[in-house]
Write an enzyme that holds these catalytic residues in place. Structure first.
Site, PDB file in Angstrom:
ATOM      1  N   ASP A   1     -22.786  34.325  -6.263  1.00  0.00           N
ATOM      2  CA  ASP A   1     -23.114  34.934  -4.975  1.00  0.00           C
ATOM      3  C   ASP A   1     -23.449  33.823  -3.979  1.00  0.00           C
ATOM      4  O   ASP A   1     -24.581  33.351  -3.917  1.00  0.00           O
ATOM      5  CB  ASP A   1     -24.283  35.914  -5.105  1.00  0.00           C
TER       6      ASP A   1
ATOM      7  N   HIS B   1     -28.938  32.819   1.421  1.00  0.00           N
ATOM      8  CA  HIS B   1     -29.805  32.302   0.361  1.00  0.00           C
ATOM      9  C   HIS B   1     -29.847  30.768   0.296  1.00  0.00           C
ATOM     10  O   HIS B   1     -30.484  30.222  -0.590  1.00  0.00           O
ATOM     11  CB  HIS B   1     -29.354  32.873  -0.994  1.00  0.00           C
TER      12      HIS B   1
ATOM     13  N   ILE C   1     -33.751  33.337   1.801  1.00  0.00           N
ATOM     14  CA  ILE C   1     -34.473  34.225   0.881  1.00  0.00           C
ATOM     15  C   ILE C   1     -33.747  34.281  -0.472  1.00  0.00           C
ATOM     16  O   ILE C   1     -32.586  33.882  -0.589  1.00  0.00           O
ATOM     17  CB  ILE C   1     -34.635  35.653   1.478  1.00  0.00           C
TER      18      ILE C   1
ATOM     19  N   GLY D   1     -31.511  39.364  -4.255  1.00  0.00           N
ATOM     20  CA  GLY D   1     -32.193  40.508  -4.867  1.00  0.00           C
ATOM     21  C   GLY D   1     -31.945  40.558  -6.365  1.00  0.00           C
ATOM     22  O   GLY D   1     -32.852  40.842  -7.158  1.00  0.00           O
TER      23      GLY D   1
HETATM   24  C1  LIG Z   1     -20.636  45.591   0.960  1.00  0.00           C
HETATM   25  C2  LIG Z   1     -21.772  45.452  -0.012  1.00  0.00           C
HETATM   26  C3  LIG Z   1     -22.055  44.041  -0.419  1.00  0.00           C
HETATM   27  C4  LIG Z   1     -23.417  43.918  -1.105  1.00  0.00           C
HETATM   28  C5  LIG Z   1     -23.668  42.522  -1.472  1.00  0.00           C
HETATM   29  C6  LIG Z   1     -25.112  42.246  -1.816  1.00  0.00           C
HETATM   30  C7  LIG Z   1     -25.487  40.868  -1.306  1.00  0.00           C
HETATM   31  C8  LIG Z   1     -26.910  40.551  -1.653  1.00  0.00           C
HETATM   32  C9  LIG Z   1     -27.821  40.324  -0.687  1.00  0.00           C
HETATM   33  C10 LIG Z   1     -29.228  40.094  -1.065  1.00  0.00           C
HETATM   34  O1  LIG Z   1     -29.553  39.794  -2.186  1.00  0.00           O
HETATM   35  S1  LIG Z   1     -30.414  40.287   0.205  1.00  0.00           S
HETATM   36  C11 LIG Z   1     -31.952  40.006  -0.627  1.00  0.00           C
HETATM   37  C12 LIG Z   1     -32.428  41.167  -1.433  1.00  0.00           C
HETATM   38  N1  LIG Z   1     -32.787  42.313  -0.613  1.00  0.00           N
HETATM   39  C13 LIG Z   1     -33.877  42.308   0.154  1.00  0.00           C
HETATM   40  O2  LIG Z   1     -34.614  41.343   0.253  1.00  0.00           O
HETATM   41  C14 LIG Z   1     -34.201  43.598   0.884  1.00  0.00           C
HETATM   42  C15 LIG Z   1     -35.669  43.918   0.751  1.00  0.00           C
HETATM   43  N2  LIG Z   1     -35.978  45.192   1.410  1.00  0.00           N
HETATM   44  C16 LIG Z   1     -36.299  45.279   2.709  1.00  0.00           C
HETATM   45  O3  LIG Z   1     -36.389  44.290   3.427  1.00  0.00           O
HETATM   46  C17 LIG Z   1     -36.556  46.645   3.246  1.00  0.00           C
HETATM   47  O4  LIG Z   1     -36.894  47.537   2.216  1.00  0.00           O
HETATM   48  C18 LIG Z   1     -35.336  47.224   4.022  1.00  0.00           C
HETATM   49  C19 LIG Z   1     -34.083  47.292   3.123  1.00  0.00           C
HETATM   50  C20 LIG Z   1     -35.066  46.365   5.272  1.00  0.00           C
HETATM   51  C21 LIG Z   1     -35.696  48.656   4.469  1.00  0.00           C
HETATM   52  O5  LIG Z   1     -36.945  48.636   5.090  1.00  0.00           O
HETATM   53  P1  LIG Z   1     -37.219  49.521   6.384  1.00  0.00           P
HETATM   54  O6  LIG Z   1     -38.671  49.496   6.637  1.00  0.00           O
HETATM   55  O7  LIG Z   1     -36.324  49.105   7.495  1.00  0.00           O
HETATM   56  O8  LIG Z   1     -36.709  50.934   5.922  1.00  0.00           O
HETATM   57  P2  LIG Z   1     -37.471  52.317   5.908  1.00  0.00           P
HETATM   58  O9  LIG Z   1     -37.881  52.643   7.306  1.00  0.00           O
HETATM   59  O10 LIG Z   1     -38.534  52.291   4.876  1.00  0.00           O
HETATM   60  O11 LIG Z   1     -36.356  53.323   5.430  1.00  0.00           O
HETATM   61  C22 LIG Z   1     -35.296  53.748   6.274  1.00  0.00           C
HETATM   62  C23 LIG Z   1     -34.375  54.634   5.462  1.00  0.00           C
HETATM   63  O12 LIG Z   1     -33.609  53.811   4.561  1.00  0.00           O
HETATM   64  C24 LIG Z   1     -33.890  54.156   3.189  1.00  0.00           C
HETATM   65  N3  LIG Z   1     -34.134  52.905   2.466  1.00  0.00           N
HETATM   66  C25 LIG Z   1     -35.181  52.101   2.635  1.00  0.00           C
HETATM   67  N4  LIG Z   1     -35.086  51.033   1.826  1.00  0.00           N
HETATM   68  C26 LIG Z   1     -33.949  51.184   1.124  1.00  0.00           C
HETATM   69  C27 LIG Z   1     -33.344  50.388   0.131  1.00  0.00           C
HETATM   70  N5  LIG Z   1     -33.906  49.260  -0.292  1.00  0.00           N
HETATM   71  N6  LIG Z   1     -32.184  50.826  -0.389  1.00  0.00           N
HETATM   72  C28 LIG Z   1     -31.632  52.008   0.018  1.00  0.00           C
HETATM   73  N7  LIG Z   1     -32.191  52.811   1.002  1.00  0.00           N
HETATM   74  C29 LIG Z   1     -33.329  52.383   1.528  1.00  0.00           C
HETATM   75  C30 LIG Z   1     -35.200  54.946   3.211  1.00  0.00           C
HETATM   76  O13 LIG Z   1     -35.250  55.857   2.143  1.00  0.00           O
HETATM   77  C31 LIG Z   1     -35.137  55.616   4.560  1.00  0.00           C
HETATM   78  O14 LIG Z   1     -34.309  56.773   4.460  1.00  0.00           O
HETATM   79  P3  LIG Z   1     -34.953  58.201   4.765  1.00  0.00           P
HETATM   80  O15 LIG Z   1     -36.047  58.385   3.758  1.00  0.00           O
HETATM   81  O16 LIG Z   1     -35.431  58.112   6.177  1.00  0.00           O
HETATM   82  O17 LIG Z   1     -33.816  59.163   4.566  1.00  0.00           O
END
Ligand SMILES: CCCCCCC/C=C/C(=O)SCCNC(=O)CCNC(=O)[C@H](O)C(C)(C)COP(=O)(O)OP(=O)(O)OC[C@H]1O[C@@H](n2cnc3c(N)ncnc32)[C@H](O)[C@@H]1OP(=O)(O)O
Length: 303
Positions: free
Chosen positions: A202, A207, A222, A225
């Site tokens: 990745d 990162h 960062i 994940g």
């Molecule tokens: C094409 C695909 C390629 C994918 C490749 C992957 C590449 C890898 C990248 C990484 O590794 S990035 C590093 C790892 N990830 C992180 O560090 C993310 C950590 N999480 C956050 O920063 C936060 O949780 C967030 C994702 C920014 C969300 O926080 P926020 O406060 O903005 O959301 P909420 O207001 O709480 O929720 C809004 C809405 O979205 C739903 N939701 C929240 N979090 C997630 C989640 N992690 N996954 C899926 N859905 C999420 C939440 O349930 C809310 O929905 P409703 O309840 O309103 O319907």
């Protein structure tokens, strides 16, 4: 916000991803294990040395169950729009991961498992089924959610678009029990953790590249994940599975907050029959960064 005129659900939902092949060697297995911190604190840790070294030869090393999360990343369209759906790849965060499985060459079938308009973001779910070449036996299922900041708002706010093609009971948002955890494990990530982990495939600059991280809204790069998830599952194997990785059946996790390489992680575990609910905290910030559950095939004899 996304441009609603660029959203074409029919085009998106009918999109067929090309089949890909994932091939790996013992070297990949060992590099991955080091990337998720195996033997990071103690090079001759008897629980973990088996992931990187075997006295009879490298072909005998054990594969961590989270290794199969790599099958997904090689094949997902990172950094690209999908037909009928546009997003800024620099604002993509890995939101969730679910997988159920072990072989050395797979055929990977990708499909769109879900798409949800959350207003400020879109949540895109991609499912990757990995099949053994020849027999066609299903070996692993990965489902990942990408949280696409700024790509929501593409549908009518009074009826936001939502599509999911799998049972709701596989969702990984989970309530952590109130009582004290059954087990706790503390582990340090290294400042170079993401630089080592990325060698498993990745190469997203989020990162590794300070300028890219800044554009994405972070003061510095960062951690992946899936690297944090690897630390969490290693903690469960150590504390609950008594070092036996084969007890792990399925793994789910939601990434709650980003982790900086170098942070100390505390994994708390609650045992409910054959299910382990876990939560990972960044120690110095005292904030939860990941939570989820793991299903076990059975309990370790010494528990
Ligand atoms: C094409 C695909 C390629 C994918 C490749 C992957 C590449 C890898 C990248 C990484 O590794 S990035 C590093 C790892 N990830 C992180 O560090 C993310 C950590 N999480 C956050 O920063 C936060 O949780 C967030 C994702 C920014 C969300 O926080 P926020 O406060 O903005 O959301 P909420 O207001 O709480 O929720 C809004 C809405 O979205 C739903 N939701 C929240 N979090 C997630 C989640 N992690 N996954 C899926 N859905 C999420 C939440 O349930 C809310 O929905 P409703 O309840 O309103 O319907």
């Amino acid at each position: 916000m996304a441009d609603p005129s660029a959203f074409n659900p029919q085009l998106l939902l009918s999109h067929k991803f090309p089949e890909t092949t994932y091939t790996y060697t013992e070297r990949d297995v060992a590099v991955y294990a080091l990337g998720v911190g195996a033997c990071g604190r103690y090079a001759i840790d008897t629980d973990e040395l088996k992931y990187v070294y075997h006295e009879k030869g490298q072909q005998f090393i054990k594969v961590l169950p989270t290794f199969s999360t790599l099958f997904s990343l090689g094949s997902v369209p990172q950094g690209k729009d999908l037909p009928g759906f546009r997003f800024d790849p620099r604002l993509l965060l890995h939101g969730q991961q679910h997988r159920s499985i072990q072989a050395s060459s797979f055929k990977c079938h990708l499909s769109l498992a879900g798409l949800h308009d959350k207003g400020k973001a879109a949540v895109l779910e991609i499912e990757i089924r990995s099949y053994e070449e020849g027999s066609g036996e299903l070996l692993s299922l990965n489902r990942l959610s990408a949280f696409l900041r700024g790509a929501g708002g593409f549908s009518d706010p009074s009826q936001p678009f939502t599509y999911r093609d799998y049972p709701a009971n596989q969702l990984s948002a989970i309530r952590v029990p109130e009582g004290p955890p059954y087990a706790v494990f503390e582990d340090c990530t290294q400042p170079s953790q993401a630089l080592l982990y990325r060698l498993s495939g990745d190469y997203n600059p989020l990162h590794s590249d300070p300028m890219f991280a800044e554009v994405a809204g972070f003061p510095r790069p960062i951690l992946h994940g899936l690297c944090t998830l690897g630390f969490a599952v290693r903690a469960i194997i150590k504390r609950i599975c008594r070092g036996d990785p084969d007890i792990i059946k399925t793994i789910s996790g939601r990434f709650l907050l980003h982790v900086y390489p170098g942070e100390t992680l505390i994994t708390e575990m609650w045992l409910q029959d054959l299910r382990v609910i876990y939560r990972v905290k960044a120690k110095d910030r005292n904030l939860a960064v990941l939570s989820g559950f793991v299903h076990l095939h059975g309990l370790a004899a010494s528990l």
